[in-house]
Motif scaffolding. Structure first.
Motif, PDB file in Angstrom:
ATOM      1  N   UNK A   1       5.096  -1.986  -3.526  1.00  0.00           N
ATOM      2  CA  UNK A   1       4.951  -0.363  -3.095  1.00  0.00           C
ATOM      3  C   UNK A   1       5.884  -0.329  -1.766  1.00  0.00           C
ATOM      4  N   UNK A   2       6.470  -1.647  -0.701  1.00  0.00           N
ATOM      5  CA  UNK A   2       6.327  -1.387   0.373  1.00  0.00           C
ATOM      6  C   UNK A   2       8.211  -1.277   0.266  1.00  0.00           C
ATOM      7  N   UNK A   3       7.985  -0.372   1.439  1.00  0.00           N
ATOM      8  CA  UNK A   3       7.823   0.051   2.344  1.00  0.00           C
ATOM      9  C   UNK A   3       7.204   1.499   2.966  1.00  0.00           C
ATOM     10  N   UNK A   4       7.227   2.111   1.059  1.00  0.00           N
ATOM     11  CA  UNK A   4       6.474   3.400   1.561  1.00  0.00           C
ATOM     12  C   UNK A   4       5.114   2.970   2.288  1.00  0.00           C
ATOM     13  N   UNK A   5       4.575   2.349   1.716  1.00  0.00           N
ATOM     14  CA  UNK A   5       3.117   1.421   1.795  1.00  0.00           C
ATOM     15  C   UNK A   5       3.281   0.549   2.656  1.00  0.00           C
ATOM     16  N   UNK A   6       2.560   0.396   3.919  1.00  0.00           N
ATOM     17  CA  UNK A   6       2.422  -1.246   4.604  1.00  0.00           C
ATOM     18  C   UNK A   6       1.288  -1.665   3.093  1.00  0.00           C
ATOM     19  N   UNK A   7       1.141  -3.177   4.357  1.00  0.00           N
ATOM     20  CA  UNK A   7       0.352  -3.924   3.432  1.00  0.00           C
ATOM     21  C   UNK A   7      -1.287  -3.778   2.533  1.00  0.00           C
ATOM     22  N   UNK A   8      -1.690  -3.590   3.853  1.00  0.00           N
ATOM     23  CA  UNK A   8      -3.105  -2.966   3.998  1.00  0.00           C
ATOM     24  C   UNK A   8      -3.051  -1.513   2.337  1.00  0.00           C
ATOM     25  N   UNK A   9      -2.627  -0.825   3.286  1.00  0.00           N
ATOM     26  CA  UNK A   9      -2.735   1.196   2.303  1.00  0.00           C
ATOM     27  C   UNK A   9      -2.016   0.422   0.960  1.00  0.00           C
ATOM     28  N   UNK A  11      -2.561  -8.756  -1.982  1.00  0.00           N
ATOM     29  CA  UNK A  11      -0.941  -8.436  -2.095  1.00  0.00           C
ATOM     30  C   UNK A  11      -0.180  -8.883  -3.083  1.00  0.00           C
ATOM     31  N   UNK A  12      -0.056 -10.706  -3.487  1.00  0.00           N
ATOM     32  CA  UNK A  12       0.409 -10.882  -4.653  1.00  0.00           C
ATOM     33  C   UNK A  12       0.093 -11.122  -5.779  1.00  0.00           C
ATOM     34  N   UNK A  13      -1.872 -10.018  -5.803  1.00  0.00           N
ATOM     35  CA  UNK A  13      -2.445  -9.829  -7.043  1.00  0.00           C
ATOM     36  C   UNK A  13      -1.575  -9.998  -8.703  1.00  0.00           C
ATOM     37  N   UNK A  14      -0.768 -10.592  -9.192  1.00  0.00           N
ATOM     38  CA  UNK A  14       0.273 -10.213 -10.367  1.00  0.00           C
ATOM     39  C   UNK A  14      -0.350  -8.960 -10.950  1.00  0.00           C
ATOM     40  N   UNK A  65      -5.402  -1.173  -1.386  1.00  0.00           N
ATOM     41  CA  UNK A  65      -6.052  -0.487  -1.093  1.00  0.00           C
ATOM     42  C   UNK A  65      -6.504   0.611  -2.096  1.00  0.00           C
ATOM     43  N   UNK A  66      -4.443   1.123  -2.418  1.00  0.00           N
ATOM     44  CA  UNK A  66      -4.090   2.322  -3.414  1.00  0.00           C
ATOM     45  C   UNK A  66      -4.183   1.054  -4.534  1.00  0.00           C
ATOM     46  N   UNK A  67      -3.863  -0.295  -5.048  1.00  0.00           N
ATOM     47  CA  UNK A  67      -3.968  -1.223  -5.977  1.00  0.00           C
ATOM     48  C   UNK A  67      -5.539  -0.939  -6.726  1.00  0.00           C
ATOM     49  N   UNK A  68      -6.312  -1.691  -5.200  1.00  0.00           N
ATOM     50  CA  UNK A  68      -7.782  -1.065  -6.054  1.00  0.00           C
ATOM     51  C   UNK A  68      -8.292  -0.189  -6.304  1.00  0.00           C
TER      52      UNK A  68
END
Length: 406
Positions: free
Chosen positions: A380-388, A322-325, A391-394
């Motif tokens: 990307x929050x709050x449109x997506x939760x941390x897991x979402x 979640x904190x990857x630049x 996953x999108x960034x990946x």
């Protein structure tokens, strides 16, 4: 739009994009951002690493193309898989003999140039490709010729004297390449003895704009010359018309065989021509313009270079937290389709990525902002939760739409 690439090449990138000059121009740009794109040491690395193969390199000597067997392993007792590999020592010998070495498709073999091409394509709205030309001191590669596309020439090392003349063929197409034998004596007298429209010496950091069709020749001075040529893609009414005609292949009537002997019966040929013109006119009037534009848009998008991927680092080994630049690679996306359900499709040159409504709301504004500053999945929050978000960034990382910030 942020002109990160064009601003390195021309003094007024917005004006250049809106109305590319119709006459040749020279700009003395700050050298450091341009000389770092490709140096003689970089050329040594390209050749020494053995990544270049026949088709990626051309050699010109005394105005003639040198057969590839003279600088590859084609005639050497080596594994067949390496037969097309370019031999560094052979290139060195040809350079000492005064030959010019052309590195074609450099945007695919040298990442710094490829990155600039991808960004230029995004800023100009047309695909941009690049090659490089290395000419020994006191030598010339190509004599007078024109290109069917407009080019930006960037001098990165040494110096080269250029002469640019008005076209002999206005707006030549790719099907009408330079043919010296097609020129008459008047044309040749103008090119050889007339005063060029522009004559200049390019040194490191200088940029020369040559519009499509302008005849040019160049020669290195008292030091080796290395320059990059950026080719700007071309769309013409003819190319769109050809795409329209190709759609007629679906018509059985247009595929039927015509009578034999038309060349011997001009009166019958005239009737057939009138008939075909009528059929063509009717077929074109029936074209679904919306569907055709959508199809042509997809075709054009596929002409852009595909994004850079890291299949090992961001595929097998990459762990995105979640904190990857991260940095958005805006130019990786050639177009975005908004969908009725709030989602979107990101069009890459070689792929399409589907986003649902929440992913679209989270990411598309960031893509549209075209910002080079780093961000994190958590942004990307709050449109997506941390897991979402992760996953999108990946998913975007694997596609080359974002990359790790370094």
């Amino acid at each position: 739009m942020y002109f990160r690439a064009l601003s390195r090449l021309v003094p007024d990138p917005d004006a250049f994009r809106q109305a590319p000059p119709r006459v040749p121009m020279v700009w003395r740009m700050p050298a450091a951002p341009l000389t770092g794109l490709l140096s003689l040491n970089d050329v040594d690395r390209l050749l020494g690493d053995g990544v270049l193969r026949q088709g990626m390199v051309r050699v010109v000597q005394d105005g003639q193309i040198v057969p590839p067997r003279r600088y590859t392993y084609a005639d050497r007792p080596i594994e067949s898989a390496f037969a097309e590999v370019v031999r560094a020592e052979a290139i060195g010998e040809l350079l000492r003999q005064g030959a010019t070495v052309v590195f074609d498709a450099l945007y695919r073999t040298w990442r710094p140039v490829g990155d600039v091409c991808r960004r230029l394509g995004h800023e100009a709205g047309i695909p941009v490709r690049a090659g490089a030309y290395l000419t020994p001191a006191g030598s010339q590669g190509f004599a007078h010729h024109y290109d069917p596309v407009s080019v930006l020439i960037v001098q990165t090392e040494g110096s080269k004297r250029w002469q640019v003349h008005e076209p002999v063929v206005p707006d030549p197409s790719v099907r009408r390449p330079w043919r010296p034998e097609a020129l008459d004596d008047t044309d040749w007298d103008r090119l050889r003895n007339g005063v060029p429209t522009l004559e200049t010496t390019l040194r490191a950091g200088d940029v020369l704009w040559i519009p499509r069709g302008w005849v040019h020749n160049a020669f290195a001075l008292d030091e080796p010359s290395l320059h990059i040529t950026f080719d700007f893609g071309l769309h013409t009414p003819q190319s769109i018309a050809e795409n329209l005609v190709r759609r007629l292949d679906a018509s059985a009537e247009m595929r039927r065989e015509l009578p034999w002997g038309l060349a011997q019966r001009p009166e019958l040929l005239a009737e057939v021509v009138d008939e075909v013109i009528g059929q063509l006119t009717g077929a074109l009037e029936a074209v679904d313009r919306t569907a055709f534009v959508e199809e042509l848009t997809k075709t054009m998008r596929r002409t852009f270079p595909e994004p850079v991927r890291a299949p090992v680092g961001s595929g097998l080994m990459g762990q995105v937290g979640p904190d990857t630049p991260l940095v958005t690679v805006t130019e990786a996306v050639s177009g975005v389709d908004r969908l009725p359900d709030g989602g979107a499709r990101l069009h890459l040159a070689d792929d399409v990525i589907a986003l649902d409504a929440s992913q679209t709301r989270a990411f598309i504004p960031r893509w549209e902002a075209d910002c080079a500053l780093p961000w994190r999945a958590l942004d990307l929050m709050p449109e997506l939760d941390e897991g979402g978000s992760v996953r999108l960034v990946s998913k975007l990382l694997r596609a080359g739409v974002v990359r790790p910030h370094t």
